[in-house]
Design an enzyme around this catalytic site. Structure first.
Site, PDB file in Angstrom:
ATOM      1  CE  LYS A  91       5.388   3.768   7.533  1.00  0.00           C
ATOM      2  NZ  LYS A  91       4.165   5.135   7.394  1.00  0.00           N
ATOM      3  CD  GLN A 112       0.713  -0.726   3.445  1.00  0.00           C
ATOM      4  OE1 GLN A 112      -0.255  -0.180   3.107  1.00  0.00           O
ATOM      5  NE2 GLN A 112       1.943  -0.779   2.865  1.00  0.00           N
ATOM      6  CE  LYS A 115       2.186  -2.871  -0.454  1.00  0.00           C
ATOM      7  NZ  LYS A 115       1.665  -1.555  -1.543  1.00  0.00           N
ATOM      8  CE  LYS A 127      -3.400   2.235   2.069  1.00  0.00           C
ATOM      9  NZ  LYS A 127      -2.377   2.025   1.437  1.00  0.00           N
ATOM     10  N   GLY A 166       0.534   9.065   3.224  1.00  0.00           N
ATOM     11  CA  GLY A 166      -0.591   9.045   1.708  1.00  0.00           C
ATOM     12  C   GLY A 166      -0.872   7.821   1.106  1.00  0.00           C
ATOM     13  CG  ASP A 167      -2.985   5.266  -0.669  1.00  0.00           C
ATOM     14  OD1 ASP A 167      -2.893   4.147  -1.131  1.00  0.00           O
ATOM     15  OD2 ASP A 167      -4.810   4.791  -1.065  1.00  0.00           O
ATOM     16  CB  THR A 211       5.536   4.630  -5.010  1.00  0.00           C
ATOM     17  OG1 THR A 211       5.171   4.738  -3.040  1.00  0.00           O
ATOM     18  CG2 THR A 211       4.847   3.448  -5.562  1.00  0.00           C
ATOM     19  CG  ASN A 242       3.172   9.653  -4.980  1.00  0.00           C
ATOM     20  OD1 ASN A 242       3.680   8.636  -5.193  1.00  0.00           O
ATOM     21  ND2 ASN A 242       3.970  11.147  -4.766  1.00  0.00           N
ATOM     22  CB  SER A 379       7.482   5.357   4.792  1.00  0.00           C
ATOM     23  OG  SER A 379       6.571   5.857   4.116  1.00  0.00           O
TER      24      SER A 379
HETATM   25  N1  LIG Z   1       0.714   6.978  -2.538  1.00  0.00           N
HETATM   26  C1  LIG Z   1       2.097   5.725  -2.026  1.00  0.00           C
HETATM   27  O1  LIG Z   1       3.518   5.466  -2.459  1.00  0.00           O
HETATM   28  C2  LIG Z   1       1.238   4.713  -2.923  1.00  0.00           C
HETATM   29  C3  LIG Z   1       0.394   4.486  -3.321  1.00  0.00           C
HETATM   30  N2  LIG Z   1       0.226   2.945  -3.913  1.00  0.00           N
HETATM   31  C4  LIG Z   1      -1.657   2.981  -4.936  1.00  0.00           C
HETATM   32  O2  LIG Z   1      -1.308   3.805  -5.868  1.00  0.00           O
HETATM   33  C5  LIG Z   1      -2.457   3.946  -6.632  1.00  0.00           C
HETATM   34  C6  LIG Z   1      -2.179   5.503  -6.787  1.00  0.00           C
HETATM   35  O3  LIG Z   1      -2.417   5.679  -5.812  1.00  0.00           O
HETATM   36  P1  LIG Z   1      -1.219   7.586  -5.728  1.00  0.00           P
HETATM   37  O4  LIG Z   1      -0.479   8.253  -6.696  1.00  0.00           O
HETATM   38  O5  LIG Z   1      -0.553   7.284  -4.381  1.00  0.00           O
HETATM   39  O6  LIG Z   1      -2.896   8.657  -5.358  1.00  0.00           O
HETATM   40  P2  LIG Z   1      -3.368   9.832  -6.249  1.00  0.00           P
HETATM   41  O7  LIG Z   1      -4.383   9.986  -5.350  1.00  0.00           O
HETATM   42  O8  LIG Z   1      -1.795  10.986  -5.578  1.00  0.00           O
HETATM   43  O9  LIG Z   1      -3.594   9.420  -7.362  1.00  0.00           O
HETATM   44  C7  LIG Z   1      -3.704   8.619  -8.038  1.00  0.00           C
HETATM   45  C8  LIG Z   1      -4.257   8.524  -9.686  1.00  0.00           C
HETATM   46  O10 LIG Z   1      -5.778   7.682 -10.078  1.00  0.00           O
HETATM   47  C9  LIG Z   1      -6.222   8.405 -11.239  1.00  0.00           C
HETATM   48  N3  LIG Z   1      -7.603   7.390 -10.986  1.00  0.00           N
HETATM   49  C10 LIG Z   1      -8.764   7.367 -10.041  1.00  0.00           C
HETATM   50  N4  LIG Z   1      -9.166   6.865  -9.944  1.00  0.00           N
HETATM   51  C11 LIG Z   1      -8.772   5.747 -11.378  1.00  0.00           C
HETATM   52  C12 LIG Z   1      -9.560   5.371 -12.137  1.00  0.00           C
HETATM   53  N5  LIG Z   1     -10.880   5.007 -12.299  1.00  0.00           N
HETATM   54  N6  LIG Z   1      -9.527   5.569 -13.716  1.00  0.00           N
HETATM   55  C13 LIG Z   1      -8.187   5.991 -14.045  1.00  0.00           C
HETATM   56  N7  LIG Z   1      -7.409   6.966 -12.883  1.00  0.00           N
HETATM   57  C14 LIG Z   1      -7.696   6.919 -12.080  1.00  0.00           C
HETATM   58  C15 LIG Z   1      -6.635   9.724 -10.431  1.00  0.00           C
HETATM   59  O11 LIG Z   1      -6.701  10.400 -11.699  1.00  0.00           O
HETATM   60  C16 LIG Z   1      -4.490  10.285  -9.896  1.00  0.00           C
HETATM   61  O12 LIG Z   1      -4.032  10.104 -11.494  1.00  0.00           O
HETATM   62  C17 LIG Z   1      -3.287   3.662  -5.502  1.00  0.00           C
HETATM   63  O13 LIG Z   1      -3.510   2.116  -6.013  1.00  0.00           O
HETATM   64  C18 LIG Z   1      -2.685   3.678  -3.803  1.00  0.00           C
HETATM   65  O14 LIG Z   1      -2.781   2.762  -3.355  1.00  0.00           O
HETATM   66  C19 LIG Z   1       1.337   2.028  -3.219  1.00  0.00           C
HETATM   67  C20 LIG Z   1       1.672   2.046  -2.759  1.00  0.00           C
HETATM   68  C21 LIG Z   1       2.072   3.672  -2.413  1.00  0.00           C
HETATM   69  O1  LIG Z   2       4.148   4.902   3.401  1.00  0.00           O
HETATM   70  C1  LIG Z   2       3.593   4.009   3.520  1.00  0.00           C
HETATM   71  O2  LIG Z   2       3.536   4.203   4.539  1.00  0.00           O
HETATM   72  C2  LIG Z   2       2.422   3.956   2.749  1.00  0.00           C
HETATM   73  C3  LIG Z   2       2.272   3.281   1.957  1.00  0.00           C
HETATM   74  C4  LIG Z   2       0.937   2.845   1.259  1.00  0.00           C
HETATM   75  O3  LIG Z   2      -0.344   2.768   1.998  1.00  0.00           O
HETATM   76  C5  LIG Z   2       1.039   1.892   0.330  1.00  0.00           C
HETATM   77  O4  LIG Z   2       2.162   0.896  -0.449  1.00  0.00           O
HETATM   78  O5  LIG Z   2       0.219   1.182  -0.106  1.00  0.00           O
END
Ligand SMILES: NC(=O)C1=CN([C@@H]2O[C@H](COP(=O)(O)OP(=O)(O)OC[C@H]3O[C@@H](n4cnc5c(N)ncnc54)[C@H](O)[C@@H]3O)[C@@H](O)[C@H]2O)C=CC1
Ligand SMILES: O=C(O)CCC(=O)C(=O)O
Length: 447
Positions: A91, A112, A115, A127, A166-167, A211, A242, A379
């Site tokens: 997952k 992961q 976690k 992943k 997603g990520d 998240t 997100n 999830s």
């Molecule tokens: N979506 C999820 O459910 C989860 C996401 N994460 C982690 O959270 C983080 C963000 O993921 P999401 O919000 O889902 O992705 P997203 O694609 O929705 O947003 C990513 C954000 O980070 C910004 N960004 C990327 N590189 C950057 C930089 N160098 N400086 C400043 N801003 C930057 C982008 O502009 C965007 O605002 C990642 O590390 C991801 O692995 C962790 C757990 C779950």
């Molecule tokens: O919801 C999921 O399965 C993935 C979440 C994820 O990629 C993360 O925890 O970094």
């Protein structure tokens, strides 16, 4: 002797995975925490549990050909690393970003495992992703890319095998295209094959928010454990995707003032508190750069390009963008600015030097494995709802999320105490997650 053993395992990881620096960093961070566990449980070392955990069960790399709107053919590379299935089906999310290569996917997949163990839910670790850059691509190009990606991935995934989500660069729109193609190829409405779906086709309430909300709940618990709360605190959140948006939303509901957020072009400072409606309009609806927030706002808001958001004094910092975004120097600046708590919404956003600075300064440090686990936990709740053909209300789902985050927080503290490192959430998370996986692996025989 223990250290020698762990050093030799780490050397072997370096040799077997050359150049994969993010993966090396993630492995090292876990190995540095689990020495005391091996002292208490020699059976883990005897069965080579750590060596086995560091080697993915399966790594899939594939070609993703697709055509842009002008008819030009592009070739990207797709990845899925199925790291560990001792606790349940693999997952973990999919990341679409030009920086993606095997080392990034492996660091994310490795984190992961622990976690997901920490959530207490029946999910293994994996992943995936691609070096595809969605920036500037049309909706139809993104759809064609997702369809091509799934045309290979579909044969490796399934409700009982591997369940992506997603990520970075993969949100509900991409999950919809991926699920649509899976359904079309397999002729099966297998809802629990992917999570983060839209509500009209098997998605779960609160997964979108989970998240960020979960991270805010986790920090709330850390603050309570220190006799304080979000009330009246200055908070800085990096990113505006997100995780960042829903972190800001929940922090505001809990009484904090989020004074800044960012994207890769720079950050905005809004001392009165980020206007969430405007942020959502600029980022989620119109997909504009961060300076558009300042231009549209009309009030006393500044946009700062090319500098680190961590130079802003704040009491709580919640990195929610990407890996290694808080360096040792950033951490020193945060401590000087009065920061008392860190909640990692992103995966591995703090460098090892940064973590050391926070821990030496007595800052409450909530590692991503624990603080951002609310996303994957929700999830797993989406999978439960899919399996029982049910859908829960927003209120019930949010309550479940809050209970899960509270439980993770409590377990991190208890485990850290038990192993003689009181208040060390990072050690508590690594040890608790590791033990759950290790015990399952021992029970399952040589796998
Ligand atoms: N979506 C999820 O459910 C989860 C996401 N994460 C982690 O959270 C983080 C963000 O993921 P999401 O919000 O889902 O992705 P997203 O694609 O929705 O947003 C990513 C954000 O980070 C910004 N960004 C990327 N590189 C950057 C930089 N160098 N400086 C400043 N801003 C930057 C982008 O502009 C965007 O605002 C990642 O590390 C991801 O692995 C962790 C757990 C779950
Ligand atoms: O919801 C999921 O399965 C993935 C979440 C994820 O990629 C993360 O925890 O970094």
């Amino acid at each position: 002797m223990l250290h020698e053993k762990l050093d030799s395992i780490y050397d072997s990881v370096l040799r077997r995975n050359p150049g994969e620096i993010e993966f090396h960093q993630a492995v090292r961070e876990v190995l540095e925490s689990i020495g005391p566990v091996l002292g208490k449980h020699p059976e883990y070392a005897e069965s080579k549990i750590i060596e086995r955990i560091c080697e993915p069960e399966r790594q899939i790399i594939f070609r993703v050909p697709w055509e842009d709107d002008q008819g030009e053919v592009h070739i990207n590379r797709g990845f899925r690393v199925e790291f560990n299935s001792a606790l349940g089906p693999y997952k973990g999310g999919l990341r679409f970003h030009p920086s993606v290569y095997l080392g990034i996917v492996k660091f994310l997949g490795f984190e992961q495992i622990f976690k997901n163990g920490l959530t207490g839910l029946p999910i293994g670790g994996g992943k995936g992703g691609s070096d595809f850059d969605p920036k500037g691509r049309s909706q139809r190009e993104i759809m064609r890319f997702c369809q091509s990606f799934m045309t290979e991935l579909y044969r490796h995934i399934g409700e009982y095998t591997d369940v992506p989500a997603g990520d970075i660069g993969v949100g509900q729109r991409e999950v919809g295209y991926l699920f649509g193609q899976y359904k079309r190829i397999t002729n099966r409405y297998e809802s629990a094959v992917i999570t983060g779906k839209g509500l009209s086709y098997g998605g779960a309430q609160v997964r979108t928010e989970a998240t960020g909300y979960g991270c805010a709940f986790f920090v709330d618990e850390m603050l309570k454990a220190r006799g304080t709360s979000f009330d009246g605190k200055r908070v800085v959140v990096s990113g505006s995707g997100n995780v960042a948006v829903y972190t800001i939303e929940k922090v505001q509901q809990l009484g904090g003032t989020v004074i800044a957020c960012s994207d890769s072009s720079g950050y905005v400072v809004d001392e009165k508190g980020i206007n969430l409606d405007l942020l959502k309009q600029v980022k989620q609806v119109e997909h504009l750069r961060m300076d558009a927030y300042a231009k549209r706002h009309g009030g006393n808001v500044s946009f700062v390009a090319g500098r680190s958001i961590w130079e802003l004094p704040c009491e709580v910092a919640m990195p929610s963008a990407t890996q290694n975004e808080i360096t040792g120097k950033d951490a020193e600046a945060l401590v000087r600015g009065g920061c008392i708590a860190i909640g990692e919404g992103a995966n591995m956003p703090t460098t090892p030097e940064g973590i050391r600075v926070f821990q030496e300064a007595g800052v409450a440090f909530g590692p991503g494995k624990a603080a951002n686990a609310g996303g994957v936990a929700t999830s797993a709740l989406e999978m439960q709802q899919n399996a029982s053909r049910d859908s829960w209300t927003f209120e019930f789902s949010e309550r479940r999320l809050q209970e899960i985050m509270k439980d993770i927080h409590g377990r991190c503290l208890k485990t850290a105490d038990e192993y003689g490192m009181p208040g060390n959430y990072a050690a508590g998370a690594n040890i608790d997650g590791f033990k759950r996986v290790a015990d399952a692996m021992l029970s399952l025989g040589l796998i």
